[in-house]
Design a protein around this motif. Structure first.
Motif, PDB file in Angstrom:
ATOM      1  N   ASP A  43      -7.737 -56.067 -20.734  1.00 54.92           N
ATOM      2  CA  ASP A  43      -7.711 -57.391 -21.355  1.00 54.92           C
ATOM      3  C   ASP A  43      -7.770 -58.441 -20.254  1.00 54.92           C
ATOM      4  O   ASP A  43      -6.849 -58.547 -19.446  1.00 54.92           O
ATOM      5  CB  ASP A  43      -6.418 -57.550 -22.162  1.00 54.92           C
ATOM      6  N   LEU A  44      -8.873 -59.194 -20.224  1.00 56.11           N
ATOM      7  CA  LEU A  44      -8.942 -60.335 -19.319  1.00 56.11           C
ATOM      8  C   LEU A  44      -8.228 -61.485 -20.026  1.00 56.11           C
ATOM      9  O   LEU A  44      -8.705 -61.990 -21.045  1.00 56.11           O
ATOM     10  CB  LEU A  44     -10.390 -60.708 -18.990  1.00 56.11           C
ATOM     11  N   LEU A  45      -7.088 -61.876 -19.493  1.00 63.89           N
ATOM     12  CA  LEU A  45      -6.225 -62.834 -20.170  1.00 63.89           C
ATOM     13  C   LEU A  45      -6.904 -64.182 -20.388  1.00 63.89           C
ATOM     14  O   LEU A  45      -6.578 -64.898 -21.329  1.00 63.89           O
ATOM     15  CB  LEU A  45      -4.928 -63.021 -19.380  1.00 63.89           C
ATOM     16  N   ASP A  46      -7.848 -64.526 -19.536  1.00 65.29           N
ATOM     17  CA  ASP A  46      -8.545 -65.805 -19.663  1.00 65.29           C
ATOM     18  C   ASP A  46     -10.003 -65.624 -20.065  1.00 65.29           C
ATOM     19  O   ASP A  46     -10.843 -66.473 -19.771  1.00 65.29           O
ATOM     20  CB  ASP A  46      -8.440 -66.597 -18.364  1.00 65.29           C
ATOM     21  N   ALA A  47     -10.298 -64.538 -20.769  1.00 66.78           N
ATOM     22  CA  ALA A  47     -11.680 -64.262 -21.164  1.00 66.78           C
ATOM     23  C   ALA A  47     -12.252 -65.378 -22.026  1.00 66.78           C
ATOM     24  O   ALA A  47     -13.429 -65.698 -21.939  1.00 66.78           O
ATOM     25  CB  ALA A  47     -11.772 -62.928 -21.902  1.00 66.78           C
TER      26      ALA A  47
END
Length: 132
Positions: A94-98
């Motif tokens: 999970d890219l937290l700032d996707a």
């Protein structure tokens, strides 16, 4: 006073054992912050090394895109690099700032910085283990 644990043995199993020695259980959904590794650089601890401890906490691997140019500054390139480095073979990532906008966190009484901007997906987790 804080305890410090040290081991001359650096193996995936030893890291998992050291985590157990700390005696803290991470509640709820656990984010595990890693460094996905820079493109072309092999000087990072990869998914095979971290697998035992990430499995131990039942974590989701998380990271953020970089603010500088390179293979980690856009979601698409960063996810490609995660795949290239083998992270997606073992874990959900999970890219937290996707997707924006970022979450703004106030820093009460901050002397230099009054706000911190973090990826909004951090709100999907109850605990975070940082192993980067």
């Amino acid at each position: 006073m804080s305890k410090v644990y040290f081991s001359k043995t650096i193996t995936p199993e030893k890291v998992a054992q050291l985590y157990e020695l700390v005696g803290k259980k991470l509640p709820g959904k656990v984010a595990v912050k890693v460094h996905s590794g820079e493109k072309g650089n092999q000087n990072f601890l990869g998914p095979d090394f971290w697998k035992p401890v990430i499995d131990q906490v039942k974590g989701t691997v998380v990271e953020c895109n970089t603010a500088y140019n390179g293979a980690r500054n856009t979601t698409e390139k960063h996810l490609d690099l995660f795949k290239e480095h083998g992270w997606t073979d073992y874990f959900d990532v999970d890219l937290l700032d996707a997707e924006g906008p970022d979450l703004e966190l106030d820093i009460p009484n901050g002397k230099k910085i009054k706000k911190n901007y973090v990826g909004k997906n951090i709100e999907n987790y109850d605990s975070m283990l940082v192993i980067s």
